[in-house]
Motif scaffolding. Structure first.
Motif, PDB file in Angstrom:
ATOM      1  N   GLY A 277       2.205   0.058  11.917  1.00  0.00           N
ATOM      2  CA  GLY A 277       2.183  -1.394  11.766  1.00  0.00           C
ATOM      3  C   GLY A 277       1.199  -1.841  10.704  1.00  0.00           C
ATOM      4  O   GLY A 277       1.463  -2.785   9.946  1.00  0.00           O
ATOM      5  N   GLY A 278       0.047  -1.136  10.629  1.00  0.00           N
ATOM      6  CA  GLY A 278      -0.944  -1.460   9.605  1.00  0.00           C
ATOM      7  C   GLY A 278      -0.413  -1.191   8.205  1.00  0.00           C
ATOM      8  O   GLY A 278      -0.626  -1.983   7.275  1.00  0.00           O
ATOM      9  N   GLU A 279       0.302  -0.067   8.045  1.00  0.00           N
ATOM     10  CA  GLU A 279       0.901   0.250   6.751  1.00  0.00           C
ATOM     11  C   GLU A 279       1.965  -0.787   6.381  1.00  0.00           C
ATOM     12  O   GLU A 279       2.070  -1.214   5.229  1.00  0.00           O
ATOM     13  CB  GLU A 279       1.532   1.644   6.780  1.00  0.00           C
ATOM     14  N   ALA A 280       2.748  -1.183   7.377  1.00  0.00           N
ATOM     15  CA  ALA A 280       3.786  -2.195   7.131  1.00  0.00           C
ATOM     16  C   ALA A 280       3.155  -3.528   6.735  1.00  0.00           C
ATOM     17  O   ALA A 280       3.656  -4.237   5.858  1.00  0.00           O
ATOM     18  CB  ALA A 280       4.649  -2.358   8.381  1.00  0.00           C
ATOM     19  N   THR A 281       2.031  -3.866   7.391  1.00  0.00           N
ATOM     20  CA  THR A 281       1.312  -5.090   7.046  1.00  0.00           C
ATOM     21  C   THR A 281       0.816  -5.036   5.611  1.00  0.00           C
ATOM     22  O   THR A 281       0.886  -6.016   4.867  1.00  0.00           O
ATOM     23  CB  THR A 281       0.116  -5.284   7.996  1.00  0.00           C
ATOM     24  N   ALA A 282       0.311  -3.862   5.210  1.00  0.00           N
ATOM     25  CA  ALA A 282      -0.151  -3.689   3.831  1.00  0.00           C
ATOM     26  C   ALA A 282       1.001  -3.879   2.844  1.00  0.00           C
ATOM     27  O   ALA A 282       0.819  -4.456   1.768  1.00  0.00           O
ATOM     28  CB  ALA A 282      -0.772  -2.303   3.661  1.00  0.00           C
ATOM     29  N   ILE A 283       2.189  -3.402   3.210  1.00  0.00           N
ATOM     30  CA  ILE A 283       3.355  -3.576   2.335  1.00  0.00           C
ATOM     31  C   ILE A 283       3.642  -5.057   2.120  1.00  0.00           C
ATOM     32  O   ILE A 283       3.974  -5.494   1.012  1.00  0.00           O
ATOM     33  CB  ILE A 283       4.585  -2.860   2.939  1.00  0.00           C
ATOM     34  N   GLY A 284       3.490  -5.861   3.198  1.00  0.00           N
ATOM     35  CA  GLY A 284       3.663  -7.302   3.054  1.00  0.00           C
ATOM     36  C   GLY A 284       2.691  -7.890   2.043  1.00  0.00           C
ATOM     37  O   GLY A 284       3.034  -8.796   1.273  1.00  0.00           O
ATOM     38  N   VAL A 285       1.450  -7.355   2.030  1.00  0.00           N
ATOM     39  CA  VAL A 285       0.440  -7.804   1.062  1.00  0.00           C
ATOM     40  C   VAL A 285       0.832  -7.394  -0.350  1.00  0.00           C
ATOM     41  O   VAL A 285       0.748  -8.182  -1.300  1.00  0.00           O
ATOM     42  CB  VAL A 285      -0.955  -7.230   1.425  1.00  0.00           C
ATOM     43  N   TYR A 286       1.276  -6.130  -0.505  1.00  0.00           N
ATOM     44  CA  TYR A 286       1.641  -5.643  -1.826  1.00  0.00           C
ATOM     45  C   TYR A 286       2.798  -6.441  -2.431  1.00  0.00           C
ATOM     46  O   TYR A 286       2.815  -6.737  -3.630  1.00  0.00           O
ATOM     47  CB  TYR A 286       2.064  -4.171  -1.767  1.00  0.00           C
ATOM     48  N   MET A 287       3.788  -6.778  -1.593  1.00  0.00           N
ATOM     49  CA  MET A 287       4.972  -7.480  -2.105  1.00  0.00           C
ATOM     50  C   MET A 287       4.645  -8.897  -2.573  1.00  0.00           C
ATOM     51  O   MET A 287       5.373  -9.464  -3.390  1.00  0.00           O
ATOM     52  CB  MET A 287       6.057  -7.513  -1.033  1.00  0.00           C
ATOM     53  N   LYS A 288       3.550  -9.454  -2.087  1.00  0.00           N
ATOM     54  CA  LYS A 288       3.142 -10.793  -2.543  1.00  0.00           C
ATOM     55  C   LYS A 288       2.735 -10.785  -4.019  1.00  0.00           C
ATOM     56  O   LYS A 288       2.683 -11.833  -4.662  1.00  0.00           O
ATOM     57  CB  LYS A 288       1.998 -11.324  -1.677  1.00  0.00           C
TER      58      LYS A 288
END
Length: 448
Positions: free
Chosen positions: A112-123
């Motif tokens: 979940g933490g990695e997925a959350t980071a992906i949300g940050v990267y896509m911004k």
């Protein structure tokens, strides 16, 4: 002390052995080169400043000791349950039960933490789209890769990891060229903002706790033993080379970072952007920040992929030991424990919900994962100590240092919630263990 092939290993030997030696090495590297480095290093630098080098050095010494212990155990007993099975053999059933469930839960949350980071990267490219959309889309992708076959998992992980390694080497080479081109300024960046230890040795110590999260995932290579083609030959070599490369990559990338940019422009208490991307943005290198953002997006996908694999095999192992529902131990025609895979995806749902409600979602998931990872390493050290039948040793020293790390986090208001959550989780697991034990005892009495 060694065991022959017994029921512990036989009961898990329904998985397909399709992973090669070079895939094992890259899986080990890829599992530990992820958000912990690309995002979590921001927190480490925030605590330690340029002393981050000492933080990573201390952490790497602990991890090297842990990997040494785990490699010895894994070569003796190559199973998917790995350190959970080892703990059950040498420390007792409660340890095997608790460490596997804790590792499973912590890794699911790490996903979940990695997925959350992906949300940050896509911004970076789509600043107006909500993060949860990207989390959902990429979660489906990773679940699909793991559901096809272990060969599919190994193939994707090999190339994901290769891209990460190449990118870190490229970052180090680019940074080195910039450092030698502006050597006087690099010295000022290192020393002019509070010196090497702006927050003292206490900052270095707290930085070490954060740095340990960067190395979490190194133990996943031992879990692949249950599906490796030649586990005994491949594991020892793969784990040794993996750790040597990891330590070099981590130390050099941190050194480059604090030399080319003042540390107080990189680190932050709240993680909103990768420090690697931030460095390249501050240097104004055309397209470099966008390329690095894509690479660390791939890195997060790789770590999600590896952690979901590890979670699936751990809950599968628990099922085979009689500690989880039998359906979680069943495999399909491709040798994949599909139900275990779907159950282990719960961390992705948590990530979506947290991102809808908590602006510090990554920090929250980060803290809980640290507890689970450190607890697992403590059990590995204790297991190896019993395996060797020695008194105070390297393994005991490692366990003591890790207990001190957890105690330090307990005293820090920013991270105490993770320790309290972890302790509460262990109490709950202990209760569940004795309930499970009582249930099986009553069943055996009825059968008699």
């Amino acid at each position: 002390m060694s065991f022959s092939r017994d029921e512990f290993e036989k009961r898990e030997d329904v998985l397909k052995r399709d992973l090669s030696e070079r895939q094992l090495i890259m899986i080990g590297l890829g599992s530990a080169i992820g958000t912990g480095l690309f995002m979590g290093s921001s927190l480490t630098i925030h605590y330690a400043g340029p002393g981050v080098l000492f933080s990573y050095l201390l952490s790497s010494m602990i991890v090297l000791a842990m990997v040494f212990c785990l490699s010895k155990l894994s070569v003796a007993h190559p199973t998917a349950g790995s350190f959970g099975i080892h703990a059950e053999k040498y420390l007792g059933p409660w340890f095997g039960f608790v460490v596997r469930f804790t590792y499973w839960a912590a890794n699911a949350i790490t996903i979940g933490g990695e997925a959350t980071a992906i949300g940050v990267y896509m911004k970076y490219w789509f600043p107006d789209l909500p993060s949860w959309i990207w989390i959902f889309v990429f979660s489906l992708l990773i679940i699909g890769i793991n559901a096809i076959s272990v060969r599919s998992f190994g193939w994707f992980e090999y190339w994901f990891s290769t891209l990460k390694v190449v990118s870190i080497v490229g970052f180090i080479l680019l940074g080195t060229a910039l450092i030698f081109g502006h050597l006087p300024q690099s010295t000022h960046n290192l020393l002019d903002h509070g010196g090497m230890l702006p927050h003292g040795w206490s900052g270095v110590w707290m930085g070490s706790a954060m740095a340990m999260f960067s190395f979490m995932g190194t133990e996943i290579i031992a879990i692949t033993a249950g599906e490796a083609k030649k586990p005994k030959q491949a594991l020892s070599k793969a784990m040794k080379w993996m750790m040597i490369r990891l330590v070099i990559f981590y130390l050099l990338s941190m050194l480059v970072m604090v030399l080319i940019i003042p540390w107080n422009q990189i680190g932050g208490e709240r993680i909103e952007e990768s420090p690697f991307v931030k460095v390249l943005q501050l240097l104004n290198i055309p397209y470099a920040a966008g390329v690095m953002n894509f690479i660390i997006l791939t890195a997060a996908l790789s770590t999600m992929n590896a952690n979901l694999y590890a979670c699936t095999r751990m809950i599968f192992s628990l099922s085979k030991s009689g500690y989880a529902p039998a359906v979680l131990g069943k495999v399909n025609r491709q040798g994949i424990p599909l139900v275990a895979l779907l159950v282990s995806s719960f961390g992705l749902g948590i990530a979506v919900l947290l991102n809808l409600s908590d602006p510090k979602a990554y920090n929250t998931l980060f803290g809980i994962s640290i507890f689970g990872g450190i607890f697992t390493w403590i059990i590995i050290f204790l297991t190896y100590s019993r395996y060797q039948k020695k008194g105070f040793s390297l393994a005991w020293s490692g366990a003591v240092v890790l207990v001190l790390v957890l105690f330090s986090m307990l005293l820090d208001p920013a991270w105490s919630f993770a320790i309290y959550t972890g302790i509460g989780w262990l109490v709950l697991l202990t209760f569940a263990y004795f309930v499970n034990k009582g249930f099986h005892r009553s069943q055996s009495i009825q059968l008699k």
